[in-house]
Scaffold this motif. Structure first.
Motif, PDB file in Angstrom:
ATOM      1  N   ALA A   6       0.998  -1.334  -0.426  1.00 48.23           N
ATOM      2  CA  ALA A   6       0.019  -0.032  -0.269  1.00 48.23           C
ATOM      3  C   ALA A   6       1.077   1.440  -0.405  1.00 48.23           C
ATOM      4  CB  ALA A   6      -0.664   0.038   1.318  1.00 48.23           C
ATOM      5  N   PHE A   7       2.016   1.705   0.827  1.00 50.78           N
ATOM      6  CA  PHE A   7       2.586   2.810   0.890  1.00 50.78           C
ATOM      7  C   PHE A   7       3.330   2.508  -0.827  1.00 50.78           C
ATOM      8  CE2 PHE A   7       7.394   4.167   1.919  1.00 50.78           C
ATOM      9  CZ  PHE A   7       6.425   5.012   2.221  1.00 50.78           C
ATOM     10  N   GLU A   8       3.570   1.589  -1.099  1.00 52.23           N
ATOM     11  CA  GLU A   8       4.736   1.842  -2.025  1.00 52.23           C
ATOM     12  C   GLU A   8       3.848   2.459  -3.719  1.00 52.23           C
ATOM     13  OE1 GLU A   8       7.421   1.365  -3.052  1.00 52.23           O
ATOM     14  OE2 GLU A   8       8.081   0.678  -0.955  1.00 52.23           O
ATOM     15  N   ASN A   9       2.131   2.188  -3.335  1.00 54.92           N
ATOM     16  CA  ASN A   9       1.457   2.520  -4.089  1.00 54.92           C
ATOM     17  C   ASN A   9       1.020   3.423  -3.950  1.00 54.92           C
ATOM     18  OD1 ASN A   9      -1.127   1.444  -6.549  1.00 54.92           O
ATOM     19  ND2 ASN A   9      -2.117   2.247  -4.943  1.00 54.92           N
ATOM     20  N   LEU A  10       1.001   3.700  -2.834  1.00 53.08           N
ATOM     21  CA  LEU A  10       0.803   5.619  -2.602  1.00 53.08           C
ATOM     22  C   LEU A  10       1.960   6.679  -3.426  1.00 53.08           C
ATOM     23  CD1 LEU A  10      -0.677   7.422  -1.346  1.00 53.08           C
ATOM     24  CD2 LEU A  10       0.667   7.135   1.083  1.00 53.08           C
ATOM     25  N   LYS A  11       3.316   5.740  -2.474  1.00 54.08           N
ATOM     26  CA  LYS A  11       4.493   6.479  -3.679  1.00 54.08           C
ATOM     27  C   LYS A  11       4.699   6.652  -5.381  1.00 54.08           C
ATOM     28  CE  LYS A  11       8.574   5.138  -2.096  1.00 54.08           C
ATOM     29  NZ  LYS A  11      10.056   4.735  -2.067  1.00 54.08           N
ATOM     30  N   LYS A  12       3.740   5.409  -5.556  1.00 50.80           N
ATOM     31  CA  LYS A  12       4.006   5.982  -6.983  1.00 50.80           C
ATOM     32  C   LYS A  12       3.128   7.416  -7.543  1.00 50.80           C
ATOM     33  CE  LYS A  12       2.691   2.918 -11.174  1.00 50.80           C
ATOM     34  NZ  LYS A  12       2.641   1.703 -11.307  1.00 50.80           N
ATOM     35  N   ARG A  13       1.520   6.450  -7.000  1.00 50.61           N
ATOM     36  CA  ARG A  13       0.439   7.638  -7.118  1.00 50.61           C
ATOM     37  C   ARG A  13       0.784   9.538  -7.079  1.00 50.61           C
ATOM     38  NH1 ARG A  13      -4.546   6.047  -3.983  1.00 50.61           N
ATOM     39  NH2 ARG A  13      -5.332   7.924  -5.093  1.00 50.61           N
ATOM     40  N   LEU A  14       1.534   9.356  -5.721  1.00 53.36           N
ATOM     41  CA  LEU A  14       2.005  10.467  -5.304  1.00 53.36           C
ATOM     42  C   LEU A  14       3.861  10.836  -6.560  1.00 53.36           C
ATOM     43  CD1 LEU A  14       2.562  13.333  -3.651  1.00 53.36           C
ATOM     44  CD2 LEU A  14       3.909  11.967  -2.136  1.00 53.36           C
ATOM     45  N   ALA A  15       4.130  10.371  -6.979  1.00 55.61           N
ATOM     46  CA  ALA A  15       5.230  10.232  -7.663  1.00 55.61           C
ATOM     47  C   ALA A  15       4.982  10.477  -8.938  1.00 55.61           C
ATOM     48  CB  ALA A  15       6.258   9.303  -8.289  1.00 55.61           C
ATOM     49  N   GLU A  16       3.526   9.668  -8.907  1.00 51.73           N
ATOM     50  CA  GLU A  16       3.251  10.688 -10.653  1.00 51.73           C
ATOM     51  C   GLU A  16       2.530  11.605 -10.659  1.00 51.73           C
ATOM     52  OE1 GLU A  16       0.264   7.688 -11.163  1.00 51.73           O
ATOM     53  OE2 GLU A  16       1.640   6.195 -11.804  1.00 51.73           O
ATOM     54  N   LYS A  17       1.668  12.691  -9.560  1.00 47.23           N
ATOM     55  CA  LYS A  17       1.748  13.219  -9.608  1.00 47.23           C
ATOM     56  C   LYS A  17       2.335  14.431  -9.791  1.00 47.23           C
ATOM     57  CE  LYS A  17      -1.143  16.994  -7.799  1.00 47.23           C
ATOM     58  NZ  LYS A  17      -1.385  18.384  -8.274  1.00 47.23           N
ATOM     59  N   MET A  18       3.432  14.522  -8.712  1.00 49.19           N
ATOM     60  CA  MET A  18       4.660  15.468  -8.834  1.00 49.19           C
ATOM     61  C   MET A  18       5.485  15.642  -9.676  1.00 49.19           C
ATOM     62  SD  MET A  18       5.973  14.071  -4.878  1.00 49.19           S
ATOM     63  CE  MET A  18       7.701  14.899  -5.053  1.00 49.19           C
ATOM     64  N   ALA A  19       5.770  14.529 -10.401  1.00 48.98           N
ATOM     65  CA  ALA A  19       6.634  14.389 -11.914  1.00 48.98           C
ATOM     66  C   ALA A  19       5.543  15.328 -12.632  1.00 48.98           C
ATOM     67  CB  ALA A  19       6.516  13.340 -12.689  1.00 48.98           C
ATOM     68  N   GLY A  20       4.326  15.170 -13.234  1.00 47.09           N
ATOM     69  CA  GLY A  20       3.157  15.932 -14.075  1.00 47.09           C
ATOM     70  C   GLY A  20       3.558  17.235 -13.784  1.00 47.09           C
ATOM     71  N   GLU A  21       3.244  17.878 -12.177  1.00 44.81           N
ATOM     72  CA  GLU A  21       3.129  18.315 -12.151  1.00 44.81           C
ATOM     73  C   GLU A  21       4.273  19.728 -12.198  1.00 44.81           C
ATOM     74  OE1 GLU A  21       2.238  21.593  -8.011  1.00 44.81           O
ATOM     75  OE2 GLU A  21       1.513  20.244  -8.426  1.00 44.81           O
ATOM     76  N   ILE A  22       6.123  19.265 -11.885  1.00 48.58           N
ATOM     77  CA  ILE A  22       6.720  20.015 -12.446  1.00 48.58           C
ATOM     78  C   ILE A  22       6.793  20.232 -13.587  1.00 48.58           C
ATOM     79  CG2 ILE A  22       9.261  19.974 -12.606  1.00 48.58           C
ATOM     80  CD1 ILE A  22       8.755  17.961  -9.316  1.00 48.58           C
ATOM     81  N   THR A  23       6.642  18.381 -14.873  1.00 46.80           N
ATOM     82  CA  THR A  23       7.493  18.347 -16.206  1.00 46.80           C
ATOM     83  C   THR A  23       6.261  19.731 -16.793  1.00 46.80           C
ATOM     84  OG1 THR A  23       7.722  16.921 -16.097  1.00 46.80           O
ATOM     85  CG2 THR A  23       6.800  17.308 -18.395  1.00 46.80           C
ATOM     86  N   LEU A  24       4.584  20.369 -16.400  1.00 52.70           N
ATOM     87  CA  LEU A  24       3.222  20.500 -17.216  1.00 52.70           C
ATOM     88  C   LEU A  24       3.669  21.969 -16.194  1.00 52.70           C
ATOM     89  CD1 LEU A  24       0.743  18.232 -17.429  1.00 52.70           C
ATOM     90  CD2 LEU A  24       2.077  18.401 -19.463  1.00 52.70           C
ATOM     91  N   PRO A  68      14.783  21.384 -16.661  1.00 49.19           N
ATOM     92  CA  PRO A  68      15.432  19.604 -16.550  1.00 49.19           C
ATOM     93  C   PRO A  68      13.961  18.512 -17.385  1.00 49.19           C
ATOM     94  CG  PRO A  68      14.137  20.096 -14.053  1.00 49.19           C
ATOM     95  CD  PRO A  68      14.228  21.319 -15.339  1.00 49.19           C
ATOM     96  N   GLY A  69      14.871  17.627 -17.663  1.00 51.78           N
ATOM     97  CA  GLY A  69      13.908  17.232 -18.876  1.00 51.78           C
ATOM     98  C   GLY A  69      13.160  15.509 -17.855  1.00 51.78           C
ATOM     99  N   THR A  70      12.005  15.385 -18.542  1.00 48.27           N
ATOM    100  CA  THR A  70      11.379  14.231 -17.610  1.00 48.27           C
ATOM    101  C   THR A  70      12.138  12.993 -17.071  1.00 48.27           C
ATOM    102  OG1 THR A  70      11.360  12.857 -19.778  1.00 48.27           O
ATOM    103  CG2 THR A  70       9.204  14.657 -19.450  1.00 48.27           C
ATOM    104  N   LEU A  71      13.430  13.111 -17.318  1.00 53.20           N
ATOM    105  CA  LEU A  71      14.575  11.827 -16.901  1.00 53.20           C
ATOM    106  C   LEU A  71      14.875  12.826 -15.516  1.00 53.20           C
ATOM    107  CD1 LEU A  71      15.701   9.099 -16.774  1.00 53.20           C
ATOM    108  CD2 LEU A  71      17.501  10.081 -18.088  1.00 53.20           C
ATOM    109  N   MET A  72      15.649  13.547 -15.573  1.00 51.84           N
ATOM    110  CA  MET A  72      16.099  13.792 -14.990  1.00 51.84           C
ATOM    111  C   MET A  72      14.793  14.745 -13.094  1.00 51.84           C
ATOM    112  SD  MET A  72      18.265  15.753 -12.795  1.00 51.84           S
ATOM    113  CE  MET A  72      19.663  15.686 -13.368  1.00 51.84           C
ATOM    114  N   VAL A  73      13.817  14.588 -13.962  1.00 54.39           N
ATOM    115  CA  VAL A  73      12.220  14.986 -13.221  1.00 54.39           C
ATOM    116  C   VAL A  73      12.465  14.166 -12.230  1.00 54.39           C
ATOM    117  CG1 VAL A  73       9.930  15.685 -12.770  1.00 54.39           C
ATOM    118  CG2 VAL A  73      12.086  17.452 -14.378  1.00 54.39           C
TER     119      VAL A  73
END
Length: 247
Positions: A6-24, A68-73
């Protein structure tokens, strides 16, 4: 599902949120800085995790270096989450309710996220506010306007944390306060602390001195204002729209 899964799933969802916000974001460096500050990670800590010079992170955040590009983000986000995990995952868990909670709570009048932060003194000016305690001033990436009585009486601790939106560096505006003491008590018992607290509907002479004392203990800037709440929301949102356009 186990707790670890559950914790790893939470981290994954949060990572997607963070990376998406920074990139866009139109200002990815500012957005990157916001998340780093949210997790209370220094530029040195994150540069060590990435095995780069601290100046690299500083240049990204200030805009001196190309965005930063998507990889660095992705690497930066993973490093922030890894550092928090090593610290016990407190910040990650704090965001869980924000990813899952119902957004229809009547106690929340308005929430708003700034792509470019508002400075403390500008907040004071827009709200025609009186500064009760200046505390540790920092750029504010959003605001939440909350019905004080309903939030304290009806909201669970997880729901209360959701008031922070996606940044703890925000102004938390409490309406319908009688002395200002109850909102400060509620803030004191939570893990997340806002960048500023605004007591709406009170003059400086009506604020309980104990509220000011509690703000001093947590070093949180404390303001009060009697400005019409609808007008206040409009002014704060207008600032966000202007800042995006560079006005």
């Amino acid at each position: 599902m186990t707790d670890n899964e559950a914790f790893e799933n939470l981290k994954k969802r949060l990572a997607e949120k963070m990376a998406g916000e920074i990139t866009l974001s139109e200002k990815p460096g500012e957005c990157l800085k916001k998340w780093r500050l949210n997790f209370e990670v220094s530029q040195t800590d994150i540069s060590n995790a990435l095995e780069v010079s601290p100046s690299v992170i500083s240049d990204y955040e200030s805009g001196r270096r190309k965005s930063p590009g998507t990889l660095m983000v992705s690497k930066i986000v993973e490093s922030l989450l890894a550092i928090d995990t090593e610290r016990g995952g407190q910040k990650i868990h704090a965001y869980e309710s924000m990813l899952t909670a119902d957004s229809s709570k009547e106690s929340i009048y308005s929430t708003y996220e700034y792509s470019i932060p508002i400075q403390f003194q500008k907040l004071v000016s827009l709200l025609d506010a009186h500064v009760l305690y200046r505390g540790m001033e920092r750029p504010l990436y959003g605001f939440s306007i909350v019905d004080s009585k309903r939030s304290i009486l009806e909201m669970s601790s997880y729901e209360f944390q959701r008031l922070y939106g996606w940044s703890t560096d925000r102004a938390m505006v409490f309406t319908k306060v009688s002395t200002g003491k109850s909102p400060l008590v509620a803030i004191r018992v939570t893990n997340l602390k806002p960048g500023a607290i605004v007591l709406h509907g009170l003059s400086k002479d009506e604020v309980d001195p104990m509220a000011v004392k509690m703000a001093e203990v947590d070093r949180i800037p404390l303001l009060c204002t009697t400005k019409d709440i609808t007008e206040a929301i409009a002014e704060l949102k207008k600032y966000g729209q202007y800042s995006i356009k560079g006005i």
